[in-house]
Write a protein that holds these residues in place. Structure first.
Motif, PDB file in Angstrom:
ATOM      1  N   LEU A 112       0.818  -1.211   0.000  1.00  0.00           N
ATOM      2  CA  LEU A 112       0.000   0.000   0.000  1.00  0.00           C
ATOM      3  C   LEU A 112       0.854   1.263   0.000  1.00  0.00           C
ATOM      4  CD1 LEU A 112      -2.779  -0.971   2.576  1.00  0.00           C
ATOM      5  CD2 LEU A 112      -3.121  -0.566   0.136  1.00  0.00           C
ATOM      6  N   GLN A 113       2.134   1.122   0.381  1.00  0.00           N
ATOM      7  CA  GLN A 113       3.003   2.288   0.447  1.00  0.00           C
ATOM      8  C   GLN A 113       3.179   2.963  -0.910  1.00  0.00           C
ATOM      9  OE1 GLN A 113       6.935   1.241   1.750  1.00  0.00           O
ATOM     10  NE2 GLN A 113       7.367  -0.065   0.010  1.00  0.00           N
ATOM     11  N   LYS A 233      14.934   5.510   8.407  1.00  0.00           N
ATOM     12  CA  LYS A 233      14.452   5.011   7.121  1.00  0.00           C
ATOM     13  C   LYS A 233      13.830   6.151   6.312  1.00  0.00           C
ATOM     14  CE  LYS A 233      15.484   0.801   8.386  1.00  0.00           C
ATOM     15  NZ  LYS A 233      16.621   0.069   7.786  1.00  0.00           N
ATOM     16  N   LYS A 234      13.684   5.917   5.026  1.00  0.00           N
ATOM     17  CA  LYS A 234      13.026   6.899   4.179  1.00  0.00           C
ATOM     18  C   LYS A 234      11.585   7.088   4.639  1.00  0.00           C
ATOM     19  CE  LYS A 234      15.745   5.807   0.033  1.00  0.00           C
ATOM     20  NZ  LYS A 234      15.699   5.308  -1.365  1.00  0.00           N
ATOM     21  N   SER A 240       5.755   0.927   6.552  1.00  0.00           N
ATOM     22  CA  SER A 240       5.918  -0.507   6.306  1.00  0.00           C
ATOM     23  C   SER A 240       6.691  -1.173   7.439  1.00  0.00           C
ATOM     24  CB  SER A 240       6.644  -0.729   4.976  1.00  0.00           C
ATOM     25  OG  SER A 240       5.873  -0.225   3.905  1.00  0.00           O
ATOM     26  N   PHE A 241       7.732  -0.488   7.931  1.00  0.00           N
ATOM     27  CA  PHE A 241       8.505  -1.033   9.042  1.00  0.00           C
ATOM     28  C   PHE A 241       7.669  -1.074  10.325  1.00  0.00           C
ATOM     29  CE2 PHE A 241      11.905   0.072   6.130  1.00  0.00           C
ATOM     30  CZ  PHE A 241      12.822  -0.951   6.331  1.00  0.00           C
ATOM     31  N   LYS A 242       6.799  -0.085  10.499  1.00  0.00           N
ATOM     32  CA  LYS A 242       5.918  -0.082  11.665  1.00  0.00           C
ATOM     33  C   LYS A 242       4.901  -1.217  11.577  1.00  0.00           C
ATOM     34  CE  LYS A 242       6.293   4.931  12.410  1.00  0.00           C
ATOM     35  NZ  LYS A 242       5.571   6.221  12.359  1.00  0.00           N
ATOM     36  N   ILE A 243       4.439  -1.507  10.373  1.00  0.00           N
ATOM     37  CA  ILE A 243       3.477  -2.594  10.172  1.00  0.00           C
ATOM     38  C   ILE A 243       4.066  -3.928  10.612  1.00  0.00           C
ATOM     39  CG2 ILE A 243       2.364  -3.971   8.349  1.00  0.00           C
ATOM     40  CD1 ILE A 243       1.783  -1.308   6.929  1.00  0.00           C
TER      41      ILE A 243
END
Length: 307
Positions: A112-113, A233-234, A240-243
């Motif tokens: 979704l990003q 991170k960018k 996405s990393f939090k997900i």
């Protein structure tokens, strides 16, 4: 030395990973050694092993496609080693299939990003997770990950918030229809085992205690650095990393709440945990510490096999 082997994606890495997963699978089959071996039984076991391999490859695809780790195979090795830590995770077909569909859903959620084809991705993600819940009810908790993703991506489109529920409703309607046609029962194909248990006595063995303690301690330690590094991170990929960290928390809640604690429930934790620990291994500066950290994760499951 050990980390350098998997530092880059190589064909030999896949062979090693598949061998470790196969070893975990074979060891777990000791518990069903007394079952009658038939052609159907063999076909089923081959199919289950194929789904395990497909899950490993899918995990690798998710990371490479979304740049959640560097170009290495650490996450695949860790996932296969986790299977060896708790071999019961390869024993229960319904959990293995459910976890595979959860990974398919996770793939769509993370994608979704890009903000492209959002409606299709939301419908796919909710459908995959709903299908996962048909095989193992508690995997439905991952549905919350879709809603959290919408919050993280600051999506204020009301239609996007409705679509995940339509995806679940679609799977539910198809399942009920199939149940009526095949079994003359509304919910035969739906897992309705909504029960909770906090009885952890099944974990009261040396193998379980060592495996769980090591996985959770390494996971928590890696998570601390994982969360710190998200800021580096960018901006476009931070969500996405939090997900991933939220997925790990949901998987842990599943382990805590499931009524039947036979070890298979840890399978849902392996993918996010492998990603988190891989990210930590990548940022370790001291080469000797990286080797020791990685060596413990590799050697321990083989030691546990001797207990």
């Amino acid at each position: 030395m050990i980390t350098s082997i998997f530092n880059k994606s190589k064909s030999i890495n896949f062979i090693i990973v598949f061998f470790i997963a196969f070893l975990a699978f074979i060891i777990a089959k000791k518990s069903v050694a007394n079952e009658a071996v038939s052609f159907g039984f063999i076909v089923k076991q081959i199919g289950v092993l194929f789904i395990i391999y497909a899950s490993i490859l899918l995990l690798n695809f998710i990371l490479s496609k979304n740049s959640l780790t560097k170009k290495n195979n650490y996450e695949m090795l860790l996932f296969s080693l986790f299977l060896l830590f708790i071999t019961q995770t390869t024993s229960y077909t319904n959990v293995i299939v459910s976890n595979f569909f959860v990974l398919l859903g996770l793939r769509r959620i993370i994608s979704l990003q890009s903000q492209k084809n959002v409606k299709k991705k939301l419908f796919d993600a909710s459908s995959w997770i709903a299908i996962a819940a048909l095989f193992y009810f508690w995997s439905f908790l991952f549905f919350a990950l879709i809603l959290i993703a919408l919050i993280l991506y600051a999506d204020n489109n009301i239609r996007h918030w409705i679509i995940p529920f339509l995806g679940v409703l679609t799977v539910f309607a198809i399942s009920v229809s199939a149940s009526i046609l095949l079994y003359d029962n509304y919910f035969e194909l739906i897992d309705t085992s909504f029960q909770i248990s906090y009885d952890f006595t099944n974990y009261n063995s040396t193998k379980y205690l060592v495996a769980i303690t090591l996985l959770l301690s390494f996971g928590v330690w890696s998570s601390i650095f994982y969360l710190k590094n998200i800021k580096k991170k960018k901006k476009v990929s931070r969500a996405s990393f939090k997900i991933i960290i939220i997925a790990a928390i949901i998987a842990f809640l599943i382990v805590i709440h499931v009524p039947t604690k036979n070890g298979s429930e840890f399978l849902f934790l392996f993918a996010p945990l492998a990603i988190i620990i891989t990210n930590y291994i990548e940022v370790i500066q001291e080469k000797w510490f990286k080797e020791v950290f990685f060596s413990i994760l590799i050697i321990t499951p083989f030691i546990l096999l001797l207990l």
